[in-house]
Design a protein around this motif. Structure first.
Motif, mmCIF file in Angstrom:
data_model
loop_
_atom_site.group_PDB
_atom_site.id
_atom_site.type_symbol
_atom_site.label_atom_id
_atom_site.label_comp_id
_atom_site.label_asym_id
_atom_site.label_seq_id
_atom_site.Cartn_x
_atom_site.Cartn_y
_atom_site.Cartn_z
ATOM 1 N N ALA A 1 -89.009 -97.243 40.261
ATOM 2 C CA ALA A 1 -88.974 -95.903 39.680
ATOM 3 C C ALA A 1 -89.399 -94.848 40.703
ATOM 4 O O ALA A 1 -88.785 -93.783 40.799
ATOM 5 N N TRP A 2 -90.422 -95.150 41.479
ATOM 6 C CA TRP A 2 -90.889 -94.223 42.517
ATOM 7 C C TRP A 2 -89.803 -94.014 43.577
ATOM 8 O O TRP A 2 -89.529 -92.891 43.994
ATOM 9 N N GLY A 3 -89.167 -95.092 43.999
ATOM 10 C CA GLY A 3 -88.086 -94.988 44.985
ATOM 11 C C GLY A 3 -86.908 -94.210 44.452
ATOM 12 O O GLY A 3 -86.322 -93.380 45.162
ATOM 13 N N LYS B 1 -83.425 -89.393 44.362
ATOM 14 C CA LYS B 1 -82.706 -88.390 43.581
ATOM 15 C C LYS B 1 -83.355 -87.006 43.597
ATOM 16 O O LYS B 1 -82.819 -86.067 43.004
ATOM 17 N N LYS B 2 -84.485 -86.873 44.241
ATOM 18 C CA LYS B 2 -85.189 -85.592 44.267
ATOM 19 C C LYS B 2 -84.280 -84.534 44.897
ATOM 20 O O LYS B 2 -83.713 -84.748 45.965
ATOM 21 N N PRO B 3 -84.115 -83.371 44.245
ATOM 22 C CA PRO B 3 -83.234 -82.344 44.800
ATOM 23 C C PRO B 3 -83.787 -81.770 46.094
ATOM 24 O O PRO B 3 -84.999 -81.648 46.265
ATOM 25 N N ARG B 4 -82.861 -81.453 46.989
ATOM 26 C CA ARG B 4 -83.263 -80.855 48.252
ATOM 27 C C ARG B 4 -83.654 -79.405 48.038
ATOM 28 O O ARG B 4 -83.116 -78.724 47.182
ATOM 29 N N THR B 5 -84.590 -78.957 48.845
ATOM 30 C CA THR B 5 -85.030 -77.572 48.757
ATOM 31 C C THR B 5 -84.178 -76.706 49.684
ATOM 32 O O THR B 5 -83.434 -77.205 50.511
ATOM 33 N N SER B 6 -84.307 -75.427 49.556
ATOM 34 C CA SER B 6 -83.607 -74.479 50.408
ATOM 35 C C SER B 6 -84.608 -73.418 50.852
ATOM 36 O O SER B 6 -85.563 -73.121 50.145
ATOM 37 N N ASP C 1 -71.512 -87.131 53.188
ATOM 38 C CA ASP C 1 -71.259 -86.913 51.759
ATOM 39 C C ASP C 1 -72.013 -85.717 51.199
ATOM 40 O O ASP C 1 -71.454 -84.907 50.479
ATOM 41 N N SER C 2 -73.292 -85.610 51.522
ATOM 42 C CA SER C 2 -74.106 -84.569 50.893
ATOM 43 C C SER C 2 -74.736 -83.594 51.881
ATOM 44 O O SER C 2 -75.391 -82.649 51.472
ATOM 45 N N THR C 3 -74.574 -83.831 53.182
ATOM 46 C CA THR C 3 -75.185 -82.942 54.170
ATOM 47 C C THR C 3 -74.191 -82.519 55.245
ATOM 48 O O THR C 3 -73.187 -83.175 55.482
#
Length: 134
Positions: free
Chosen positions: A18-20, A25-30, A78-80
């Motif tokens: 769960a921690w991993g 999935k933690k959203p990236r900051t800006s 994919d995401s960056t």
């Protein structure tokens, strides 16, 4: 006794999973809403780190910088997106941003650009994370 040990082991594995998953999935900051502390050309920033990394870290590490420079390379995943700004020789400033935070079109090679991001330090290249194109 064996059942209790298996239950505790199962509970530890579930908590670790769960921690991993949370960190994955933690959203990236800006840094869009954060004012930059320094505006600097990428070549000057790279030169300062190359001359004295410890002194440059005390000035820039962990701070939001606005860096201007010429694009050497743009790499997509994919995401960056990583935009590499010219520094010196083959090294420079690596600016990493989430695709979802990028509101402007990506520049091509050789284009002069301004990027705002959080400096994480120097390891062959200077790294800026959570970047946005200004």
């Amino acid at each position: 006794m064996k059942k209790k040990l298996l239950f505790v082991l199962f509970l530890i594995i579930c908590c670790a999973a769960a921690w991993g998953w949370y960190w994955y999935k933690k959203p990236r900051t800006s840094v869009a809403a954060i004012a930059s502390t320094v505006t600097i050309p990428s070549t000057t920033l790279y030169y300062q780190y190359q001359q004295n990394a410890a002194a440059a870290d005390s000035l820039y590490a962990g701070k939001v910088l606005t860096v201007t420079g010429v694009v050497d390379d743009v790499q997509h995943s994919d995401s960056t997106v990583s935009i590499f700004l010219h520094g010196a020789g083959l090294n420079g400033v690596n600016c990493s941003m989430a695709v979802t935070h990028n509101k402007k079109p990506l520049p091509g090679k050789g284009v002069s650009i301004t990027i705002k991001g959080r400096c994480t330090g120097y390891l062959m290249d200077i790294n800026l994370v959570d970047c946005i194109i200004e």
